[in-house]
Design a protein around this motif. Structure first.
Motif, PDB file in Angstrom:
ATOM      1  N   LEU A  36       0.923  -1.096  -0.092  1.00 16.55           N
ATOM      2  CA  LEU A  36      -0.100   0.077  -0.016  1.00 16.55           C
ATOM      3  C   LEU A  36       0.806   1.212   0.062  1.00 16.55           C
ATOM      4  CD1 LEU A  36      -2.766  -0.982   2.390  1.00 16.55           C
ATOM      5  CD2 LEU A  36      -2.665  -0.847  -0.013  1.00 16.55           C
ATOM      6  N   ALA A  93       4.227   9.037  -1.675  1.00 16.07           N
ATOM      7  CA  ALA A  93       3.614  10.009  -2.200  1.00 16.07           C
ATOM      8  C   ALA A  93       3.592  11.400  -1.158  1.00 16.07           C
ATOM      9  CB  ALA A  93       1.831   9.661  -1.967  1.00 16.07           C
ATOM     10  N   SER A  94       2.508  12.133  -0.928  1.00 20.10           N
ATOM     11  CA  SER A  94       2.719  13.634  -0.548  1.00 20.10           C
ATOM     12  C   SER A  94       2.989  13.741   0.964  1.00 20.10           C
ATOM     13  CB  SER A  94       1.256  14.264  -1.014  1.00 20.10           C
ATOM     14  OG  SER A  94       0.419  13.697  -0.509  1.00 20.10           O
ATOM     15  N   ASP A 135       2.452   1.627  -5.509  1.00 16.62           N
ATOM     16  CA  ASP A 135       1.420   1.323  -6.662  1.00 16.62           C
ATOM     17  C   ASP A 135       1.649   0.267  -7.449  1.00 16.62           C
ATOM     18  OD1 ASP A 135       0.520   4.101  -5.922  1.00 16.62           O
ATOM     19  OD2 ASP A 135       1.351   4.876  -8.120  1.00 16.62           O
ATOM     20  N   PRO A 136       1.699  -0.874  -6.830  1.00 21.42           N
ATOM     21  CA  PRO A 136       1.869  -2.410  -7.112  1.00 21.42           C
ATOM     22  C   PRO A 136       0.668  -2.881  -7.996  1.00 21.42           C
ATOM     23  CG  PRO A 136       1.711  -2.911  -4.966  1.00 21.42           C
ATOM     24  CD  PRO A 136       1.680  -1.120  -5.344  1.00 21.42           C
ATOM     25  N   TRP A 137       0.742  -3.341  -9.249  1.00 18.16           N
ATOM     26  CA  TRP A 137      -0.378  -4.090  -9.736  1.00 18.16           C
ATOM     27  C   TRP A 137       0.036  -5.150 -10.676  1.00 18.16           C
ATOM     28  CZ3 TRP A 137      -1.979  -3.427 -15.064  1.00 18.16           C
ATOM     29  CH2 TRP A 137      -1.215  -2.537 -15.692  1.00 18.16           C
ATOM     30  N   GLU A 187      -5.638 -10.990  -5.687  1.00 13.36           N
ATOM     31  CA  GLU A 187      -4.340 -10.307  -5.021  1.00 13.36           C
ATOM     32  C   GLU A 187      -3.106 -11.389  -5.369  1.00 13.36           C
ATOM     33  OE1 GLU A 187      -5.722  -7.313  -1.569  1.00 13.36           O
ATOM     34  OE2 GLU A 187      -5.213  -9.385  -1.022  1.00 13.36           O
ATOM     35  N   PRO A 234      -2.634  -5.892  -6.365  1.00  7.58           N
ATOM     36  CA  PRO A 234      -4.102  -6.324  -6.831  1.00  7.58           C
ATOM     37  C   PRO A 234      -4.038  -6.557  -8.320  1.00  7.58           C
ATOM     38  CG  PRO A 234      -3.778  -3.828  -6.536  1.00  7.58           C
ATOM     39  CD  PRO A 234      -2.279  -4.680  -5.934  1.00  7.58           C
ATOM     40  N   LYS A 283      -5.324  -6.236 -11.779  1.00 10.09           N
ATOM     41  CA  LYS A 283      -6.360  -5.392 -12.580  1.00 10.09           C
ATOM     42  C   LYS A 283      -6.447  -5.594 -14.180  1.00 10.09           C
ATOM     43  CE  LYS A 283      -5.748  -1.589  -9.392  1.00 10.09           C
ATOM     44  NZ  LYS A 283      -5.912   0.135  -9.279  1.00 10.09           N
ATOM     45  N   PHE A 311      -6.079  -4.765 -17.801  1.00  8.76           N
ATOM     46  CA  PHE A 311      -5.378  -3.720 -18.609  1.00  8.76           C
ATOM     47  C   PHE A 311      -5.167  -4.481 -20.014  1.00  8.76           C
ATOM     48  CE2 PHE A 311      -1.719  -1.361 -20.485  1.00  8.76           C
ATOM     49  CZ  PHE A 311      -1.905  -0.003 -19.779  1.00  8.76           C
ATOM     50  N   ARG A 322      -8.863  -2.764   0.026  1.00  9.04           N
ATOM     51  CA  ARG A 322      -7.307  -2.667  -0.328  1.00  9.04           C
ATOM     52  C   ARG A 322      -7.029  -1.840  -1.570  1.00  9.04           C
ATOM     53  NH1 ARG A 322      -7.128  -7.360   3.258  1.00  9.04           N
ATOM     54  NH2 ARG A 322      -7.281  -8.803   1.285  1.00  9.04           N
ATOM     55  N   LEU A 323      -7.928  -2.617  -2.756  1.00 14.73           N
ATOM     56  CA  LEU A 323      -7.719  -1.974  -3.951  1.00 14.73           C
ATOM     57  C   LEU A 323      -7.913  -0.607  -4.145  1.00 14.73           C
ATOM     58  CD1 LEU A 323      -7.460  -3.512  -6.845  1.00 14.73           C
ATOM     59  CD2 LEU A 323     -10.019  -3.519  -6.805  1.00 14.73           C
ATOM     60  N   THR A 357      -7.990   1.300  -1.607  1.00 13.00           N
ATOM     61  CA  THR A 357      -6.866   2.218  -0.873  1.00 13.00           C
ATOM     62  C   THR A 357      -5.736   2.867  -1.805  1.00 13.00           C
ATOM     63  OG1 THR A 357      -7.546   1.339   1.518  1.00 13.00           O
ATOM     64  CG2 THR A 357      -5.458   2.193   1.501  1.00 13.00           C
ATOM     65  N   GLY A 358      -5.367   1.702  -2.426  1.00  7.50           N
ATOM     66  CA  GLY A 358      -4.226   2.086  -3.624  1.00  7.50           C
ATOM     67  C   GLY A 358      -4.529   3.005  -4.316  1.00  7.50           C
ATOM     68  N   ASP A 359      -5.886   2.900  -4.712  1.00  4.38           N
ATOM     69  CA  ASP A 359      -6.365   3.982  -5.871  1.00  4.38           C
ATOM     70  C   ASP A 359      -6.530   5.336  -5.136  1.00  4.38           C
ATOM     71  OD1 ASP A 359      -6.529   1.777  -7.724  1.00  4.38           O
ATOM     72  OD2 ASP A 359      -8.703   1.944  -7.566  1.00  4.38           O
ATOM     73  N   GLU A 380      -5.039   6.571  -2.352  1.00  9.33           N
ATOM     74  CA  GLU A 380      -3.387   7.095  -2.270  1.00  9.33           C
ATOM     75  C   GLU A 380      -2.942   7.771  -3.588  1.00  9.33           C
ATOM     76  OE1 GLU A 380      -1.646   3.884  -0.390  1.00  9.33           O
ATOM     77  OE2 GLU A 380      -1.881   4.836   1.599  1.00  9.33           O
ATOM     78  N   ALA A 381      -3.112   7.013  -4.655  1.00  7.06           N
ATOM     79  CA  ALA A 381      -2.694   7.574  -5.832  1.00  7.06           C
ATOM     80  C   ALA A 381      -3.213   8.683  -6.237  1.00  7.06           C
ATOM     81  CB  ALA A 381      -2.376   6.529  -6.777  1.00  7.06           C
ATOM     82  N   ALA A 409      -2.817  11.911  -4.540  1.00  9.59           N
ATOM     83  CA  ALA A 409      -1.360  12.573  -4.684  1.00  9.59           C
ATOM     84  C   ALA A 409      -1.287  13.225  -6.336  1.00  9.59           C
ATOM     85  CB  ALA A 409      -0.439  11.442  -4.410  1.00  9.59           C
ATOM     86  N   ARG A 465      -1.342  11.171  -8.798  1.00  9.12           N
ATOM     87  CA  ARG A 465      -0.966  10.087  -9.971  1.00  9.12           C
ATOM     88  C   ARG A 465      -2.212   9.362 -10.382  1.00  9.12           C
ATOM     89  NH1 ARG A 465       2.022   8.612  -5.146  1.00  9.12           N
ATOM     90  NH2 ARG A 465       0.958   6.674  -4.868  1.00  9.12           N
ATOM     91  N   GLY A 466      -1.854   8.753 -11.659  1.00  5.12           N
ATOM     92  CA  GLY A 466      -2.943   7.750 -11.838  1.00  5.12           C
ATOM     93  C   GLY A 466      -3.003   6.548 -10.720  1.00  5.12           C
ATOM     94  N   ALA A 467      -4.291   6.162 -10.959  1.00  2.02           N
ATOM     95  CA  ALA A 467      -4.458   4.877 -10.179  1.00  2.02           C
ATOM     96  C   ALA A 467      -3.397   3.805 -10.705  1.00  2.02           C
ATOM     97  CB  ALA A 467      -5.842   4.442  -9.933  1.00  2.02           C
ATOM     98  N   PRO A 468      -3.029   2.795  -9.764  1.00  2.00           N
ATOM     99  CA  PRO A 468      -2.154   1.653 -10.448  1.00  2.00           C
ATOM    100  C   PRO A 468      -3.063   0.966 -11.518  1.00  2.00           C
ATOM    101  CG  PRO A 468      -2.121   1.527  -8.069  1.00  2.00           C
ATOM    102  CD  PRO A 468      -3.201   2.672  -8.316  1.00  2.00           C
ATOM    103  N   GLY A 469      -2.445   0.775 -12.715  1.00  4.99           N
ATOM    104  CA  GLY A 469      -2.944   0.198 -13.806  1.00  4.99           C
ATOM    105  C   GLY A 469      -3.998   1.075 -14.702  1.00  4.99           C
ATOM    106  N   ASP A 514     -12.367  -0.338 -11.205  1.00  4.11           N
ATOM    107  CA  ASP A 514     -11.779  -1.242 -10.301  1.00  4.11           C
ATOM    108  C   ASP A 514     -12.493  -2.157  -9.405  1.00  4.11           C
ATOM    109  OD1 ASP A 514      -9.387  -0.958 -11.622  1.00  4.11           O
ATOM    110  OD2 ASP A 514      -8.509   0.643  -9.879  1.00  4.11           O
TER     111      ASP A 514
END
Lengths: 197, 405
Positions: free
Chosen positions: A30, A35-36, A63-65, A157, A175, A177, A179, B93-94, B96-98, B100-101, B104, B106-110, B188
């Motif tokens: 997470l 970040a900020s 930002d892992p995925w 996950e 996670p 996703k 794409f 959790r998914l 939460t990651g979105d 946070e990005a 800030a 940023r794009g969401a992961p993916g 998502d």
């Protein structure tokens, strides 16, 4: 097609995709310290071993995925993406990774070969310079997951362990996703199976 | 309130992406911040950032107490039938990651379109849980007093604007950034939940000089003058759940209120002002003083109550409800609706009320207004939904963790 498959896929425990997340791994997944916030010293578990000079200890993953395979052309392969920040004083080198969902994992990069994008293994690993970061993203560096043990559906996950050149490791949970990949990303250069017009 | 945003170390690092394939996902936004060590292309000073980058972490989800944003979009979702507690954990959790990005910039992961995210967008994302998901096997019981709003005599509720198992409230300073964040969060969530309804509205939270102002609804009324001010003990006592599993959370009532602008416009200005008890020019009480002054409910002029017995601000006044109050926000909407006679334009307010205890605070006040409130002549609730607002999360933790583990 893809969409209906995806919305029907939910909870049942499946294959080797693990969904229970150790707190430490989750903290990493997470984006602890990202970040900020502006904190130069991330508060999470990432730095709990900061007295050592282990490479994994100076690296923050964000930002892992992982790309879903449901609906993909080739469902035997996928890739993991993330940002890797090196907050330490020394360069670190990511040399590999492992996960239960794939029998084979390699670091790859995409580059231009004869005017077409092609994928190549990175036998020397990926160097992240001290105080710098690297982005692993579609069309660029990625952690290639091959010989998948089962399909990866959006909403799953994946647990992944990154390995650095000094033998230190960092675990994370990413996670899955959807794409849409460019065609031909997972073919060796020169196979010519796809038109890259 | 959160401190002023700081530029993170991470932003200053900069990224070395891979060659040749366009802007790096995520890195584009990072570079757009303008790293402090980057040499400016010209000597002209950069204008101040137009908005704030609001950190997503803390004891409370920051969107509740954040100033009203220019654009608010609210999406309610229904859980798919086989979603259980474990799957909810993955969704949280998914998200939460979105969050946070996206917060800030940023794009969401993916994210296939990360360039639509931008820092300094005043962006907040607030997640709530409907009554249907506050049960064993999912989130467990909701906070004290949480449940549906009981039916009101003046309600004309439509299913399409009511209910929902989950809600995401995205607020920000521009509609494009907000729409993109909503899109990512809903896309998502697809393995877990399906969008049920979506409402979007606007607000003007600043005066022409850029100073914060209360803002107006489409009747022209300054709306929200009586709100407890974030950062005060009164606000905290009004809004936050104090104890138990939901400590740090809140409850949110969403009422879609249709406003009949045509008949409202037929009133004289005096009639309009007396229906609420405040002046139209600046929202000040009809009994005098500046906007944020309290109303004098006893004041009379020529024997007549200055604030009429059925004026909105009197009927809702905390002094008549044992101090019960709520923290209100709103988003003005105008949309086309299909009717039997063709397409008509409908205007109104997506009304948001935050309170610690819905049954104890919101319901009695709403029942008093349903019983008597001049504004009932021109306003009709056509949608109603309630959501338990999840407590905030800290870095390294995730939204809803204390409720799902």
């Amino acid at each position: 097609m893809t969409r209906t498959t995806r919305t029907n896929r939910t909870a049942p425990a499946r294959g080797r995709v693990r969904r229970l997340v150790p707190a430490a791994a989750l903290a990493l997944a997470l984006g602890t310290g990202l970040a900020s916030c502006g904190d130069e010293e991330p508060t999470g578990s990432t730095d709990s071993t900061s007295e050592t000079t282990e490479q994994a200890g100076s690296v923050t993953i964000g930002d892992p995925w992982v790309r879903a395979t449901v609906g993909a052309e080739d469902t035997s392969m996928s890739a993991a993406f993330m940002t890797i920040d090196n907050d330490g004083e020394q360069d670190v080198t990511l040399v590999g990774a492992s996960t239960e969902v794939a029998a084979m994992v390699e670091l790859h990069e995409m580059s231009m070969v004869d005017g077409a994008m092609a994928m190549q293994a990175m036998p020397d690993g990926l160097v992240v310079a001290a105080g710098r970061g690297k982005v692993l993203e579609p069309g660029g560096y990625h952690v290639m997951l091959m010989d998948l043990q089962g399909e990866l559906a959006a909403g799953d996950e994946v647990e992944l362990t990154l390995e650095f050149s000094d033998g230190s490791e960092q675990a994370l949970t990413a996670p899955v996703k959807e794409f849409t990949e460019e065609e031909g990303h997972y073919h060796e250069p020169g196979t010519g199976e796809h038109d890259h017009s | 309130m959160s401190p002023a945003p700081r530029v993170s170390r991470r932003r200053l690092l900069g990224y070395v992406g891979s060659a040749g394939v366009g802007a790096a996902a995520g890195a584009g936004a990072v570079l757009a911040v303008g790293a402090e060590d980057a040499a400016p292309a010209s000597s002209a000073p950069a204008p101040a950032a137009p908005g704030r980058t609001i950190e997503p972490w803390g004891a409370h989800q920051p969107g509740v107490a954040a100033p009203q944003a220019a654009v608010s979009e609210l999406v309610a979702l229904d859980l798919l039938p086989d979603v259980d507690r474990e799957a909810l954990g993955r969704l949280m959790r998914l998200w939460t990651g979105d969050i946070e990005a996206l917060a800030a910039g940023r794009g969401a992961p993916g994210d296939p379109a990360p360039w639509l995210s931008q820092p300094a967008s005043d962006l907040t994302i607030t997640v709530g849980v409907g009554p249907g998901a506050c049960r064993p096997g999912l989130f467990g019981a909701g906070p004290p007093g949480f449940g549906d709003v009981p039916p009101m005599r003046h309600d004309r509720l439509q299913e399409r604007w009511s209910g929902g198992d989950l809600a995401v409230l995205v607020a920000g300073r521009d509609g494009t950034t907000v729409a993109h964040a909503v899109r990512r969060l809903v896309a998502d969530a697809a393995p877990f939940a399906r969008a049920r309804w979506r409402q979007v509205g606007s607000w003007n939270p600043t005066d022409p000089t850029g100073r914060p102002q209360t803002g107006r609804n489409l009747f022209g009324q300054v709306d929200g003058s009586g709100n407890p001010q974030p950062g005060t003990p009164l606000f905290d006592a009004t809004v936050w759940v104090r104890e138990g599993r939901w400590a740090g959370g809140s409850s949110l009532v969403v009422r879609c209120i249709r406003m009949d602008l045509d008949t409202w416009d037929e009133l004289t200005r005096d009639e309009q002002e007396r229906s609420v008890g405040r002046t139209l020019a600046d929202g000040a009480p009809l009994t005098g003083g500046p906007e944020l002054h309290d109303l004098d409910l006893e004041a009379r002029s020529q024997g007549r109550l200055v604030v009429p017995a059925d004026a909105h601000a009197r009927r809702a006044h905390p002094s008549l409800h044992g101090g019960r109050r709520m923290f209100r926000k709103g988003a003005n909407y105008t949309r086309e609706v299909e009717t039997g006679q063709g397409v008509e334009v409908e205007s109104g307010l997506v009304f948001l009320a935050f309170q610690a205890d819905l049954a104890d605070q919101f319901v009695p006040v709403q029942q008093a207004l349903d019983e008597s409130d001049q504004l009932n002549d021109w306003t009709t609730a056509i949608g109603s939904a309630t959501f338990a607002v999840l407590p905030g999360f800290e870095q390294g933790s995730w939204l809803g963790e204390q409720l799902l583990t």
